[in-house]
Motif scaffolding. Structure first.
Motif, PDB file in Angstrom:
ATOM      1  N   ALA A  76      41.835  33.244  50.266  1.00 52.70           N
ATOM      2  CA  ALA A  76      42.586  34.226  50.056  1.00 52.70           C
ATOM      3  C   ALA A  76      41.354  35.424  51.045  1.00 52.70           C
ATOM      4  CB  ALA A  76      43.724  34.186  48.873  1.00 52.70           C
TER       5      ALA A  76
ATOM      6  N   GLN B 281      48.288  45.687  40.618  1.00 51.64           N
ATOM      7  CA  GLN B 281      49.136  47.072  41.725  1.00 51.64           C
ATOM      8  C   GLN B 281      51.033  45.855  40.730  1.00 51.64           C
ATOM      9  OE1 GLN B 281      49.621  43.700  45.347  1.00 51.64           O
ATOM     10  NE2 GLN B 281      51.053  45.089  46.037  1.00 51.64           N
TER      11      GLN B 281
ATOM     12  N   PRO C 147      46.511  44.877  55.391  1.00 46.43           N
ATOM     13  CA  PRO C 147      48.039  44.528  55.553  1.00 46.43           C
ATOM     14  C   PRO C 147      48.626  43.504  54.511  1.00 46.43           C
ATOM     15  CG  PRO C 147      46.759  43.356  56.734  1.00 46.43           C
ATOM     16  CD  PRO C 147      45.502  43.802  56.523  1.00 46.43           C
ATOM     17  N   ASN C 148      49.784  44.051  54.456  1.00 46.53           N
ATOM     18  CA  ASN C 148      50.357  42.712  53.446  1.00 46.53           C
ATOM     19  C   ASN C 148      49.383  41.234  53.611  1.00 46.53           C
ATOM     20  OD1 ASN C 148      53.354  43.922  53.453  1.00 46.53           O
ATOM     21  ND2 ASN C 148      52.352  43.867  51.552  1.00 46.53           N
ATOM     22  N   GLY C 149      49.167  40.693  52.482  1.00 44.08           N
ATOM     23  CA  GLY C 149      48.875  39.116  52.201  1.00 44.08           C
ATOM     24  C   GLY C 149      46.953  38.596  52.532  1.00 44.08           C
ATOM     25  N   ALA C 150      46.258  40.326  52.910  1.00 47.86           N
ATOM     26  CA  ALA C 150      44.650  39.879  53.503  1.00 47.86           C
ATOM     27  C   ALA C 150      44.174  40.138  52.044  1.00 47.86           C
ATOM     28  CB  ALA C 150      45.190  41.915  54.197  1.00 47.86           C
ATOM     29  N   GLY C 151      44.291  39.876  50.997  1.00 42.17           N
ATOM     30  CA  GLY C 151      43.272  39.602  49.689  1.00 42.17           C
ATOM     31  C   GLY C 151      42.517  40.669  49.360  1.00 42.17           C
ATOM     32  N   LYS C 152      43.557  41.925  49.169  1.00 48.43           N
ATOM     33  CA  LYS C 152      43.488  42.800  48.181  1.00 48.43           C
ATOM     34  C   LYS C 152      43.402  42.958  47.090  1.00 48.43           C
ATOM     35  CE  LYS C 152      46.244  45.863  50.245  1.00 48.43           C
ATOM     36  NZ  LYS C 152      46.837  44.663  51.209  1.00 48.43           N
ATOM     37  N   SER C 153      44.469  42.318  46.676  1.00 45.15           N
ATOM     38  CA  SER C 153      45.029  42.682  44.845  1.00 45.15           C
ATOM     39  C   SER C 153      44.079  40.777  44.601  1.00 45.15           C
ATOM     40  CB  SER C 153      46.317  42.019  44.612  1.00 45.15           C
ATOM     41  OG  SER C 153      47.183  43.252  45.002  1.00 45.15           O
ATOM     42  N   THR C 154      43.369  39.920  44.868  1.00 45.42           N
ATOM     43  CA  THR C 154      43.227  38.633  45.054  1.00 45.42           C
ATOM     44  C   THR C 154      41.492  39.452  44.811  1.00 45.42           C
ATOM     45  OG1 THR C 154      44.458  37.366  46.157  1.00 45.42           O
ATOM     46  CG2 THR C 154      42.245  36.138  45.981  1.00 45.42           C
TER      47      THR C 154
ATOM     48  N   TYR D 202      43.303  29.638  47.054  1.00 47.88           N
ATOM     49  CA  TYR D 202      43.936  28.389  45.945  1.00 47.88           C
ATOM     50  C   TYR D 202      44.724  27.429  46.771  1.00 47.88           C
ATOM     51  CZ  TYR D 202      44.784  33.488  44.283  1.00 47.88           C
ATOM     52  OH  TYR D 202      44.928  34.859  44.106  1.00 47.88           O
ATOM     53  N   GLU D 203      45.764  27.156  46.358  1.00 50.75           N
ATOM     54  CA  GLU D 203      46.080  25.732  46.737  1.00 50.75           C
ATOM     55  C   GLU D 203      45.204  25.452  47.724  1.00 50.75           C
ATOM     56  OE1 GLU D 203      49.226  27.056  45.085  1.00 50.75           O
ATOM     57  OE2 GLU D 203      47.840  27.660  43.853  1.00 50.75           O
TER      58      GLU D 203
ATOM     59  N   PHE E 238      43.609  27.054  51.509  1.00 53.76           N
ATOM     60  CA  PHE E 238      43.213  28.242  52.079  1.00 53.76           C
ATOM     61  C   PHE E 238      42.791  29.880  51.128  1.00 53.76           C
ATOM     62  CE2 PHE E 238      45.890  32.077  50.672  1.00 53.76           C
ATOM     63  CZ  PHE E 238      46.102  32.752  52.310  1.00 53.76           C
TER      64      PHE E 238
ATOM     65  N   GLU F 287      46.778  49.525  44.994  1.00 54.74           N
ATOM     66  CA  GLU F 287      48.210  50.499  46.108  1.00 54.74           C
ATOM     67  C   GLU F 287      48.559  51.173  44.772  1.00 54.74           C
ATOM     68  OE1 GLU F 287      50.087  48.413  48.118  1.00 54.74           O
ATOM     69  OE2 GLU F 287      49.191  46.791  48.315  1.00 54.74           O
TER      70      GLU F 287
ATOM     71  N   GLN G 126      47.679  50.495  51.853  1.00 61.18           N
ATOM     72  CA  GLN G 126      47.998  50.190  52.744  1.00 61.18           C
ATOM     73  C   GLN G 126      48.845  51.565  53.969  1.00 61.18           C
ATOM     74  OE1 GLN G 126      51.211  47.152  53.284  1.00 61.18           O
ATOM     75  NE2 GLN G 126      50.739  46.702  50.976  1.00 61.18           N
TER      76      GLN G 126
END
Ligand SMILES: Nc1ncnc2c1ncn2[C@@H]1O[C@H](COP(=O)(O)OP(=O)(O)OP(=O)(O)O)[C@@H](O)[C@H]1O
Ligand SMILES: [Mg+2]
Lengths: 326, 276
Positions: free
Chosen positions: A21, A86, A40-47, A15-16, A19, A163, A196
């Protein structure tokens, strides 16, 4: 019939800025398998899910879903993949029938067939009684269930669930679990499920991968991963941190592995029960007073703690006072 | 970890999977219908537009009909001012399509549709056609009220229909602007702002008097403003008769105001739906 496999090779998403993801992720999901993707949150699952379902392009790397290239054969991937994202994307003023029938027709069903399929699915997710209510007035759990039905309209061969049980009450969660198992067993669907909840992965998945900060930390069968931890652990909790450290220094040599988690010392070893007297004696000798002492079987939570150095429930940003000592 | 040592073998999917899909016209009809259903359930989005256009018609007629009719050679001021009301309704109504798209982007349904084999054209034309339908209702309402107020048309009822047609053409063509902003920004605020951006066009023209009575910069602006020619065409239809030269100019003006936004909106759709 597609190959029903998911093959992911060195997938990256930037991403910008600089970074990543998702940072060089590779894994294989076998045909007919339930694959749990934990993190965990922000780990890159949804990406990862948005890339595999053709909503986002990878920055680099390759992936095939059901034998189709996610970059160059997006249309084919969409045909065979069912997706429940999600963020549930349902128009709040529409009704369940309208949404399902529209979905079915867009996938090429005749109106009659689409209506029949919609009724079937509403029955399945137990929403048949709520067809008059606009989905904006549904409860969170009802909306999740409808979204699952939407993903199933075209009888996909590979199902992506991001999720699927977040925000569901325990009864609804068990319903979703039962449905996921049924789809897997009876219809032979390959299921890629992010979660999660470690217990969910433990319960459902044939194999899991744990992703942390964009990288796969570990991959394998739940039982295998737990076994790799060295069976059971003795957990001794103390009143303050210096005491925990002192206890660790004293006991480390007696066990396979010692790890501090806040004010608890976890001692991993085979046949832990037999070692308890020795541990207690040693603590007495040093006059270290434990507040509690428990014996536990390893859980996926422990796997997670071991591979990421974090307790699972915590946010990535949290500075967890955890320190691994091998 | 997870060394990927396994060879990447996969069975190539069979060709027989050649998927069926819905004919384009059906997709468009279905998406249009869906948007109309949504509009019916959220009437608040169209009612202000309806009220305002009728309100303007009353005000203009009441406040100006006595004062400024010397140039009208005995014709009715109502017929002279009515096209202004219709054009401003078209311009403000042209924002509807963009609003419907933003709504879907915000609630996530747009992504859900993108995951189906839907044609991008249907994704675009559903909201545009639904917007056009609403515009037709709005214009018909204004015309109906004007007829109740005693509108007389030099070309009879056919002329009134022609005026309605102009309103639709203008509004639907112009919808491309709102749609483009919606697709590019995904923001409701930006989209409703965009439909106001062209509001001045309805005043930088021969709004209240014929163009030959304008002077200075306003006259220059009016001559360059395509709306002027739409006004001229519709006024001539209501006041004089079928003046094909004016009607031709009016159609060209509508085309200019429609084609450019249309091209931009196709590009914007590509921006929105191309994966990043
Ligand atoms: N469009 C985007 N632009 C910039 N950064 C993004 C974007 N989408 C996600 N990210 C970042 O990428 C990282 C991974 O996000 P992702 O949504 O994949 O996490 P996740 O594992 O699904 O977390 P959660 O459990 O909270 O859903 C996060 O740091 C997030 O802020
Ligand atoms: Mg997520």
């Amino acid at each position: 019939m597609s190959s029903r496999q998911i093959i992911v090779e060195n997938l990256k998403k930037r991403y910008e800025g600089d970074f990543y993801a998702v940072n060089d992720v590779s894994f294989l999901v076998n045909a007919g398998e339930i694959f749990g993707f934990l993190g965990p949150n922000g780990a890159g699952k949804s990406t990862t899910v948005t890339m595999l379902t053709t909503l986002a392009l990878p920055t680099s790397g390759k992936a095939h879903v059901g034998g189709y290239d996610i970059v160059h054969q997006a249309q084919q991937v969409r045909r065979i993949a069912g997706v429940a994202l999600q963020d549930i994307g349902l128009d709040p003023v529409m009704k369940s029938m309208e949404l399902l029938v529209t979905q079915g027709q867009l996938f090429g069903m005749s109106r009659m067939d689409a209506i029949k399929r919609a009724k079937e699915l509403l029955e399945l997710v137990r929403l048949s009684e709520f067809t008059d209510r606009p989905v904006g007035k549904y409860s969170g759990g009802m909306r999740r269930r409808l979204d699952l039905a939407m993903a199933l309209v075209h009888k996909p061969e590979i199902l992506f669930l991001d999720e699927p049980t977040t925000g569901l009450d325990p009864a609804s969660r068990r319903d979703v679990w039962a449905e996921v198992r049924r789809l897997n067993v009876q219809e032979g669907m390959t299921i890629f499920l992010t979660t999660q909840y470690l217990e969910e992965a433990d319960e459902l998945a044939d194999r899991i991968a744990i992703i942390n900060a964009g990288k796969i930390a570990v991959e394998g069968q739940p039982a295998e991963l737990k076994a790799a931890l060295g069976a059971e652990s003795i957990n001794v909790t103390f009143g303050d941190n210096p005491t925990v450290e002192k206890a660790r220094d004293a006991l480390q040599s007696m066990v396979d592995r010692a790890q501090i988690d806040r004010k608890t010392l976890r001692l991993y070893l085979q046949n832990a029960a037999y070692a308890i007297p020795n541990v207690v004696n040693k603590l007495n000798e040093l006059q270290l007073q434990p507040l509690s002492l428990t014996l536990t079987q390893p859980t996926l939570d422990d796997v997670f703690l071991q591979v990421t150095g974090q307790r699972f429930e915590e946010e990535t940003e949290d500075e967890a006072p955890v320190e691994a000592v091998a | 970890m997870t060394a990927m040592t396994k060879p990447i073998t996969q069975t190539t999917p069979s060709v027989s999977e050649k998927a069926k899909s819905m004919p384009l016209w059906k997709q468009i009809t279905m998406m249009t219908w869906r948007n109309l259903v949504v509009i019916r359930r959220t009437p608040a989005s169209v009612i202000p537009g309806l009220m305002i256009s009728v309100f303007f018609l009353f005000i203009y007629e009441a406040s100006l009909s006595g004062a400024a009719t010397f140039f009208l050679a005995g014709q009715s001021y109502l017929a002279f001012i009515l096209p202004v009301s219709i054009i401003s309704a078209s311009l403000s109504g042209s924002g509807l399509a963009g609003q419907y798209i933003v709504r879907d982007i915000e609630n996530g349904y747009f992504d859900k549709l993108l995951l189906t084999p839907i044609s991008r054209i249907a994704l675009l034309s559903g909201p545009v056609f639904a917007g056009a339908f609403m515009l037709a209702v709005q214009t018909a309402l204004i015309l109906g009220v004007a007829m109740l107020m005693g509108l007389e048309s030099a070309t009879g009822f056919a002329g009134i229909l022609a005026v309605l047609g102009f309103g639709l053409l203008l509004g639907t063509g112009f919808a491309g602007f709102g749609v483009s902003v919606a697709l590019l920004t995904g923001s409701a605020a930006a989209t409703s702002g965009a439909s106001f951006a062209f509001f001045p066009l309805t005043f930088l023209t021969a709004t209240f008097v014929p163009i030959n009575l304008l002077e200075g910069w306003l006259k220059t602006a009016a001559e360059w403003n395509p709306i002027t020619y739409v006004l001229q065409a519709t006024r001539s239809i209501l006041l004089e008769g079928w003046n094909w030269e004016y009607i031709g100019q009016g159609l060209i003006a509508c085309a200019i105001l429609g084609v450019i936004p249309f091209v931009i909106s196709l590009w914007a759709l590509r921006q929105r739906t191309s994966r990043k």
